[in-house]
Design an enzyme around this catalytic site. Structure first.
Site, PDB file in Angstrom:
ATOM      1  N   LYS A   1      21.921  18.340  27.513  1.00  0.00           N
ATOM      2  CA  LYS A   1      21.986  19.632  28.283  1.00  0.00           C
ATOM      3  C   LYS A   1      22.684  20.811  27.596  1.00  0.00           C
ATOM      4  CE  LYS A   1      19.696  18.448  30.972  1.00  0.00           C
ATOM      5  NZ  LYS A   1      18.661  19.370  31.862  1.00  0.00           N
TER       6      LYS A   1
ATOM      7  N   ASP B   1      16.147  20.631  36.353  1.00  0.00           N
ATOM      8  CA  ASP B   1      15.967  21.213  35.287  1.00  0.00           C
ATOM      9  C   ASP B   1      15.378  22.596  35.424  1.00  0.00           C
ATOM     10  OD1 ASP B   1      16.586  21.347  32.087  1.00  0.00           O
ATOM     11  OD2 ASP B   1      14.582  21.660  32.376  1.00  0.00           O
TER      12      ASP B   1
ATOM     13  N   GLU C   1      17.042  26.498  35.607  1.00  0.00           N
ATOM     14  CA  GLU C   1      16.523  27.479  34.480  1.00  0.00           C
ATOM     15  C   GLU C   1      16.169  28.891  35.446  1.00  0.00           C
ATOM     16  OE1 GLU C   1      14.508  25.170  31.601  1.00  0.00           O
ATOM     17  OE2 GLU C   1      12.577  25.493  32.547  1.00  0.00           O
TER      18      GLU C   1
HETATM   19 MG    MG Z   1      14.321  23.361  30.594  1.00  0.00          MG
END
Ligand code: MG
Ligand code: NDP
Length: 329
Positions: free
Chosen positions: A131, A191, A195
């Protein structure tokens, strides 16, 4: 509760005498290859001959080979080139080497979760998703720490898939910070949402729009840059270290009151509705479909958006300010 592993709970004997192939030597590839090598893992780097990173890998003391050769030599094969490049590299080279007993590993679940890569039954399909950007992961490792990582198993052919993923995570230094067990689905969807809505997209838009509002009202661009962009790092560092409350306790009472009463008026229910729409597009695959189509069509819109970003006034002012303060050359 999610399961979190640290170094002492991770048995890394599964990697003894094995070779890990790192395909791609960019943000993640370079940091992961260097960290694993320093942890005593036998690493082979696989790249496209003639590319920029071939030389970079040589400068770091690796002897790069083709993706195919690296995948043949590796017991665990890490796909660390851009998500949109992975399917063709897989199909043309890696797939030819995916014999039973091997493990195929990703740092993000996109291509497995959305079905762009379909590995054969006999191989383990695992994930270790640090991460953090690669450079930060390398810095933390060199400083004796590590960045957290997620691990997941999509296919456990050997019965040792999770063990392999944990051993790689430990070699990356992530066992020092914490390795969280998850699934391909959850990693991929959260994820992408993170983002888009908060980390990259959300923050970008807050900065751009804050800068626009201040400069349109006649404030000097340098001042606006400091207020809505430069200081963001200091605020995020506080949140990172001590939570949202810790951040509020470090700023003035006026900033606390203004932040907690005006913040929800700026980022309001409407924004939350938009976030739900973005999450839906991630979950139903329509975001992935659109991005794959854009990439296949030559990524023209993608390049336009990057050029538009580079041309923003805040970017020009930011460069000047960072040069003056020695942050950027
Ligand atoms: Mg990503
Ligand atoms: P990069 O864009 O940094 O990858 C660059 C590397 O990929 C270079 O070695 C480059 O080689 C190679 N490459 C680029 N295009 C191609 C191509 N068409 N064919 C073959 N090789 C190619 O990737 P990232 O490190 O950002 O991402 C790798 C994976 O890690 C992705 O799955 C991503 O989602 C995931 N991830 C990334 C994070 C990050 O911080 N960046 C964080 C966590 C996960 P050359 O020099 O020859 O062009």
């Amino acid at each position: 509760m999610v399961k979190v592993y640290h170094d002492k709970e991770i048995d890394d004997s599964v990697l003894k005498g094995k070779t890990v192939a790192v395909l791609g030597y960019g943000s993640q590839g370079r940091a992961q290859a260097l960290n694993m090598r320093d942890s005593g893992v036998n690493v082979v780097v696989g790249l496209r001959p003639g590319g920029k990173s071939w030389k970079r890998a040589q400068e770091d003391g690796f002897k790069p080979v083709t993706h195919l050769e690296a995948a043949q030599r590796g017991d665990v094969v890490l796909m660390l080139m851009p998500d949109m490049a992975q399917p063709s590299v897989y199909k043309e080279e890696v797939a030819l080497a995916m014999k039973p007993g091997k493990a195929l590993q990703f740092a993000h679940g996109f291509n497995i979760h959305f079905g762009e890569i379909k590995p054969p039954k006999g191989v383990d399909v695992i994930m270790v998703a640090p991460k953090s950007p690669g450079a930060e992961m390398r810095r933390q490792y060199e400083a004796g720490f590590g960045v957290p990582a997620l691990v997941a198993v999509q296919q456990d052919a050997s019965g040792q898939a999770l063990k392999k993923a944990l051993a790689v995570a430990k070699a990356l230094g992530s066992g020092r910070a914490g390795v969280i067990e998850t699934t391909y689905k959850d990693e991929t969807e959260s994820d992408l949402f993170g983002e888009q809505a908060v980390l990259c997209g959300g923050v970008d838009q807050l900065i751009r729009r804050g800068f626009k509002v201040l400069t349109e009202a006649g404030y000097p661009p340098e001042l606006a840059y400091f207020e809505v962009c430069n200081e963001l790092k200091l605020i995020v560092d506080l949140i990172y270290k001590s939570g949202i409350g810790g951040m509020y306790r470090a700023v003035s009472d006026t900033a606390k009151w203004g932040g907690m009463t005006v913040g929800p008026v700026i980022v309001d229910d409407h924004v939350e509705q938009n976030m739900r729409k973005a999450l839906k597009a991630v979950r139903d695959g329509s975001f992935a479909k659109e991005w794959i189509a854009e990439s296949k069509a030559g990524a023209k819109k993608f390049e336009e958006l990057m050029a538009e970003c580079d041309g923003l006034e805040i970017e020009k002012v930011g460069r000047q300010v960072r040069r003056m303060s020695g942050l950027e050359k």
